[in-house]
Design an enzyme around this catalytic site. Structure first.
Site, PDB file in Angstrom:
ATOM      1  N   LYS A  47       8.313  23.309 -14.969  1.00 26.61           N
ATOM      2  CA  LYS A  47       7.383  22.197 -14.719  1.00 26.61           C
ATOM      3  C   LYS A  47       6.813  22.278 -13.306  1.00 26.61           C
ATOM      4  CE  LYS A  47       6.462  17.353 -14.886  1.00 26.61           C
ATOM      5  NZ  LYS A  47       6.735  16.024 -15.393  1.00 26.61           N
ATOM      6  N   ARG A  88      -2.041  21.955 -15.470  1.00 25.00           N
ATOM      7  CA  ARG A  88      -0.978  20.967 -15.718  1.00 25.00           C
ATOM      8  C   ARG A  88      -1.097  20.363 -17.124  1.00 25.00           C
ATOM      9  NH1 ARG A  88       1.549  16.257 -11.740  1.00 25.00           N
ATOM     10  NH2 ARG A  88       3.077  15.582 -13.273  1.00 25.00           N
ATOM     11  N   HIS A 131      10.738   8.655 -26.965  1.00 23.86           N
ATOM     12  CA  HIS A 131       9.639   9.519 -26.517  1.00 23.86           C
ATOM     13  C   HIS A 131       9.817  10.958 -27.018  1.00 23.86           C
ATOM     14  CE1 HIS A 131       6.461  10.934 -23.826  1.00 23.86           C
ATOM     15  NE2 HIS A 131       7.275  11.880 -23.415  1.00 23.86           N
ATOM     16  N   HIS A 183       2.236  11.076 -28.402  1.00 25.73           N
ATOM     17  CA  HIS A 183       1.940   9.752 -27.833  1.00 25.73           C
ATOM     18  C   HIS A 183       1.334   8.829 -28.892  1.00 25.73           C
ATOM     19  CE1 HIS A 183       1.876  10.753 -23.232  1.00 25.73           C
ATOM     20  NE2 HIS A 183       3.058  10.345 -23.645  1.00 25.73           N
ATOM     21  N   GLU A 210      -3.602  17.274 -12.375  1.00 23.91           N
ATOM     22  CA  GLU A 210      -3.886  17.590 -13.781  1.00 23.91           C
ATOM     23  C   GLU A 210      -5.365  17.800 -14.068  1.00 23.91           C
ATOM     24  OE1 GLU A 210      -1.156  15.801 -16.700  1.00 23.91           O
ATOM     25  OE2 GLU A 210      -2.915  15.526 -17.954  1.00 23.91           O
ATOM     26  N   GLU A 253      11.733  17.761 -24.617  1.00 23.62           N
ATOM     27  CA  GLU A 253      10.863  18.201 -23.522  1.00 23.62           C
ATOM     28  C   GLU A 253      11.290  19.591 -23.034  1.00 23.62           C
ATOM     29  OE1 GLU A 253       8.127  16.795 -22.691  1.00 23.62           O
ATOM     30  OE2 GLU A 253       8.282  14.637 -22.978  1.00 23.62           O
ATOM     31  N   ARG A 299       0.813  -1.242   0.000  1.00 28.76           N
ATOM     32  CA  ARG A 299       0.000   0.000   0.000  1.00 28.76           C
ATOM     33  C   ARG A 299       0.836   1.277   0.000  1.00 28.76           C
ATOM     34  NH1 ARG A 299      -3.589  -2.812   3.616  1.00 28.76           N
ATOM     35  NH2 ARG A 299      -5.234  -3.734   2.359  1.00 28.76           N
ATOM     36  N   HIS A 349       2.038  16.289 -26.955  1.00 25.94           N
ATOM     37  CA  HIS A 349       1.950  14.897 -26.502  1.00 25.94           C
ATOM     38  C   HIS A 349       0.724  14.146 -27.024  1.00 25.94           C
ATOM     39  CE1 HIS A 349       5.221  16.058 -23.936  1.00 25.94           C
ATOM     40  NE2 HIS A 349       5.321  14.849 -23.425  1.00 25.94           N
ATOM     41  N   LYS A 399       4.030  11.804 -11.480  1.00 30.93           N
ATOM     42  CA  LYS A 399       3.234  10.887 -12.303  1.00 30.93           C
ATOM     43  C   LYS A 399       3.976   9.568 -12.381  1.00 30.93           C
ATOM     44  CE  LYS A 399       0.722  13.759 -15.633  1.00 30.93           C
ATOM     45  NZ  LYS A 399       0.599  14.065 -17.062  1.00 30.93           N
ATOM     46  N   ASN A 426       1.258  19.003 -21.616  1.00 36.23           N
ATOM     47  CA  ASN A 426       1.040  17.969 -22.631  1.00 36.23           C
ATOM     48  C   ASN A 426       1.109  18.514 -24.043  1.00 36.23           C
ATOM     49  OD1 ASN A 426       0.541  15.546 -21.087  1.00 36.23           O
ATOM     50  ND2 ASN A 426      -1.225  16.638 -20.281  1.00 36.23           N
TER      51      ASN A 426
HETATM   52  P1  NAD Z   1      14.483   5.312 -20.748  1.00 37.23           P
HETATM   53  O1  NAD Z   1      14.241   5.206 -19.306  1.00 37.23           O
HETATM   54  O2  NAD Z   1      14.129   4.157 -21.598  1.00 37.23           O
HETATM   55  O3  NAD Z   1      16.027   5.705 -20.928  1.00 37.23           O
HETATM   56  C1  NAD Z   1      16.529   5.786 -22.222  1.00 37.23           C
HETATM   57  C2  NAD Z   1      17.743   4.851 -22.403  1.00 37.23           C
HETATM   58  O4  NAD Z   1      18.866   5.464 -21.813  1.00 37.23           O
HETATM   59  C3  NAD Z   1      17.575   3.482 -21.746  1.00 37.23           C
HETATM   60  O5  NAD Z   1      18.197   2.519 -22.567  1.00 37.23           O
HETATM   61  C4  NAD Z   1      18.371   3.642 -20.462  1.00 37.23           C
HETATM   62  O6  NAD Z   1      18.873   2.431 -19.991  1.00 37.23           O
HETATM   63  C5  NAD Z   1      19.489   4.549 -20.923  1.00 37.23           C
HETATM   64  N1  NAD Z   1      20.113   5.350 -19.894  1.00 37.23           N
HETATM   65  C6  NAD Z   1      19.522   6.092 -18.947  1.00 37.23           C
HETATM   66  N2  NAD Z   1      20.445   6.790 -18.268  1.00 37.23           N
HETATM   67  C7  NAD Z   1      21.643   6.471 -18.790  1.00 37.23           C
HETATM   68  C8  NAD Z   1      22.974   6.904 -18.527  1.00 37.23           C
HETATM   69  N3  NAD Z   1      23.244   7.831 -17.602  1.00 37.23           N
HETATM   70  N4  NAD Z   1      23.966   6.362 -19.262  1.00 37.23           N
HETATM   71  C9  NAD Z   1      23.695   5.468 -20.240  1.00 37.23           C
HETATM   72  N5  NAD Z   1      22.479   5.050 -20.551  1.00 37.23           N
HETATM   73  C10 NAD Z   1      21.459   5.553 -19.834  1.00 37.23           C
HETATM   74  O7  NAD Z   1      13.705   6.553 -21.395  1.00 37.23           O
HETATM   75  P2  NAD Z   1      13.659   8.105 -21.063  1.00 37.23           P
HETATM   76  O8  NAD Z   1      13.759   8.769 -22.359  1.00 37.23           O
HETATM   77  O9  NAD Z   1      14.569   8.478 -19.971  1.00 37.23           O
HETATM   78  O10 NAD Z   1      12.170   8.271 -20.506  1.00 37.23           O
HETATM   79  C11 NAD Z   1      11.057   7.959 -21.320  1.00 37.23           C
HETATM   80  C12 NAD Z   1       9.912   7.533 -20.449  1.00 37.23           C
HETATM   81  O11 NAD Z   1       9.584   8.604 -19.554  1.00 37.23           O
HETATM   82  C13 NAD Z   1       8.658   7.207 -21.226  1.00 37.23           C
HETATM   83  O12 NAD Z   1       8.109   6.019 -20.745  1.00 37.23           O
HETATM   84  C14 NAD Z   1       7.730   8.372 -20.920  1.00 37.23           C
HETATM   85  O13 NAD Z   1       6.375   8.008 -20.962  1.00 37.23           O
HETATM   86  C15 NAD Z   1       8.165   8.740 -19.519  1.00 37.23           C
HETATM   87  N6  NAD Z   1       7.861  10.104 -19.121  1.00 37.23           N
HETATM   88  C16 NAD Z   1       7.229  10.293 -17.947  1.00 37.23           C
HETATM   89  C17 NAD Z   1       6.906  11.565 -17.519  1.00 37.23           C
HETATM   90  C18 NAD Z   1       6.255  11.766 -16.183  1.00 37.23           C
HETATM   91  O14 NAD Z   1       5.846  12.894 -15.885  1.00 37.23           O
HETATM   92  N7  NAD Z   1       6.162  10.753 -15.361  1.00 37.23           N
HETATM   93  C19 NAD Z   1       7.239  12.665 -18.312  1.00 37.23           C
HETATM   94  C20 NAD Z   1       7.901  12.450 -19.522  1.00 37.23           C
HETATM   95  C21 NAD Z   1       8.197  11.153 -19.917  1.00 37.23           C
END
Ligand code: NAD
Length: 338
Positions: free
Chosen positions: A200, A214, A240, A225, A210, A162, A98, A221, A120, A218
Site C-alpha cells: 500500500k 493509488r 467492509h 462499496h 489518488e 484487503e 484547523r 471497491h 485517507k 480500489n
Molecule cells: P471497525 O472500526 O468498525 O472495527 C470492527 C469491529 O471490531 C468494531 O466493533 C470494533 O470495535 C472492533 N474491534 C476493533 N479492534 C478490536 C480488538 N482489538 N478487539 C476487539 N474488538 C475490536 O471496522 P474495520 O473493519 O476495522 O474498518 C472498516 C472501516 O475502515 C470502514 O469504515 C472503511 O471505510 C474504512 N477503511 C478506510 C480505509 C482508508 O484508507 N482510510 C481503507 C479501508 C477501510
C-alpha cells in the site's frame, strides 16, 4: 509502544486525547495505557462502535468534548481502534482548530493493513461511504499485532480481504500464501501485515491524493462499496471486507470479460474467495439500485463509471471505463451463477 512514548515525549504536546470505541476501550485501552509511559495529561473519548456511527454527528460530539476538556492546537490525538475510529479520528484531528497532530494505533486487522495507512480520513454522509473527508497523514502508525488477540473471527476475515486484494493487484505469490487460510495459525502475521503495508505504502507515496496509480488500491471497491452501502440502507450492515471480497469477484469477472485476465484466473479468484466468504443475497430487481450507488463512486469521470481492474497476475489498471450494461451483466452473473 516504546517508540510511541519516545515520540510523544520528544514533542511539545500540551495533552494527549485517546479516541476509542466501546470495544477498544474495553479490550485495547488498558494495554495502551500500561505501555504508554509519557509525562502528559491524558483524556479518553469513547464513541459507539460500528460503521453506522462513522458520521458527522459523531464528529460533532467528539469536537465538543475536546473543547469542553480543554484540547488546544498542541493536543495530540491518538486513535485507538478499527478503521471507523482511525478514519473518523483522523478527520476530527485534521479539522479541530484547523488541524492537530494525530497518531494511529490500529487494533483491527483491516485498520492495520489498510485504513490506518495512507492518510485517507473521513465519514459517511446520508449512508454514502466516505462522502466527506480529507487527506491527512498521521504522524506515526503504531502497529502491535497483540491487539488482534481479542478481535472476533469475522473481523479477522474482513481485514484478510484487503490483504487478498493487495496480493491480486501487486503480488501473486502473496495471494497464494493468503488463500491457504486454513493454515493461517502457522503463518507469521507480523510479516503478512508488513507485506500489505509495503504494497500500500509504495502506491501511496507515488500518488498521495489518488490522482492516478493509488486508484488501483480500489480494486473490488466500486462494487464492494455499492454492496456495503446497499446493505446499510437496508438496515442490514455487512463488514467492509466481506463486501470488498464479493466486489473483487464481480470486478474480476469484468476483467475477464474485457479480456484483461484469463478465464482460468477468474475461476481461481472466484473459487478461493468463495471458500472463505459467503455469497451476498441480492435479487435481479436490486441490480438497478446497486448500479445507481456505483454512479456515486469518487473514481467516476464525467458521469462515466471508472473501475480499477486486474491485468494479468500481480498487476492492475485504473480508469477503466465500464458501461452500465457490462456491470449489469456481471451482477446478473453474480446473482444467478455463483
Ligand atoms: P471497525 O472500526 O468498525 O472495527 C470492527 C469491529 O471490531 C468494531 O466493533 C470494533 O470495535 C472492533 N474491534 C476493533 N479492534 C478490536 C480488538 N482489538 N478487539 C476487539 N474488538 C475490536 O471496522 P474495520 O473493519 O476495522 O474498518 C472498516 C472501516 O475502515 C470502514 O469504515 C472503511 O471505510 C474504512 N477503511 C478506510 C480505509 C482508508 O484508507 N482510510 C481503507 C479501508 C477501510
Amino acid at each position: 509502544m516504546q517508540i510511541l512514548s519516545q515520540y510523544i515525549d520528544s514533542q511539545q504536546y500540551s495533552s494527549v486525547f485517546i479516541l476509542t470505541d466501546s470495544h477498544t476501550y474495553q479490550y485495547c485501552l488498558p494495554t495502551l495505557l500500561e505501555n504508554l509511559s509519557i509525562d502528559k495529561p491524558i483524556e479518553i473519548i469513547e464513541i459507539e462502535p460500528g460503521e453506522e456511527h462513522k458520521t458527522i454527528e459523531t464528529c460533532i460530539g467528539v469536537w465538543q468534548t475536546m473543547t469542553e476538556l480543554g484540547a488546544d492546537r498542541k493536543t495530540l490525538m491518538i486513535t485507538l481502534g478499527g478503521g471507523v475510529v482511525t478514519d473518523l479520528g483522523g478527520f476530527v484531528a485534521a479539522t479541530f482548530k484547523r488541524g492537530i497532530d494525530c497518531v494511529n494505533v490500529p487494533t483491527s486487522l483491516l485498520a492495520m493493513v489498510d485504513a490506518s495507512v495512507g492518510g485517507k480520513t473521513g465519514v459517511d454522509l446520508n449512508g454514502f461511504k466516505n462522502e466527506v473527508g480529507g487527506f491527512s497523514f498521521p504522524k506515526i502508525v503504531g502497529i502491535d499485532s497483540r491487539f488482534l488477540n481479542t478481535l472476533p473471527k469475522e473481523e479477522w476475515l474482513s481485514g484478510w480481504a484487503e490483504m487478498l486484494k493487495h496480493g491480486l493487484i501487486a503480488d501473486y505469490a502473496y495471494w497464494q500464501q493468503l488463500i491457504d487460510i486454513n493454515n493461517a495459525d502457522k503463518m507469521d502475521i507480523d510479516q503478512l501485515i508488513y507485506r500489505s503495508i509495503v504494497i500500500k505504502n509504495e502506491v501511496v507515496l507515488e500518488d498521495f491524493e489518488e490522482q492516478n496509480i493509488r486508484k488501483t488500491l480500489n480494486f473490488g471497491h466500486t462494487v464492494g462499496h455499492a454492496f456495503e452501502t446497499f446493505c446499510l440502507h437496508q438496515q442490514q450492515p455487512i463488514k467492509h471486507g466481506y463486501a470488498v471480497a464479493e466486489g473483487m469477484i464481480v470486478e474480476a469477472y469484468i476483467s475477464w470479460q474485457k479480456k484483461l485476465i484469463e478465464q482460468s484466473y477468474f475461476e481461481e479468484i472466484k473459487t478461493n474467495i468463495r471458500a472463505i466468504y459467503p455469497k451476498l443475497d441480492f435479487c435481479s430487481e436490486q441490480i438497478e439500485s446497486i448500479i445507481a450507488l456505483m454512479q456515486h463512486d469518487k473514481k467516476n469521470i464525467n458521469k462515466k463509471m471508472m473501475f480499477s481492474l486486474l491485468k494479468d497476475k500481480s498487476k492492475s489498471l485504473y480508469n477503466q471505463e465500464v458501461s452500465v450494461e457490462e456491470v449489469s451483466k456481471a451482477l446478473n452473473f453474480y446473482i444467478t451463477q455463483l
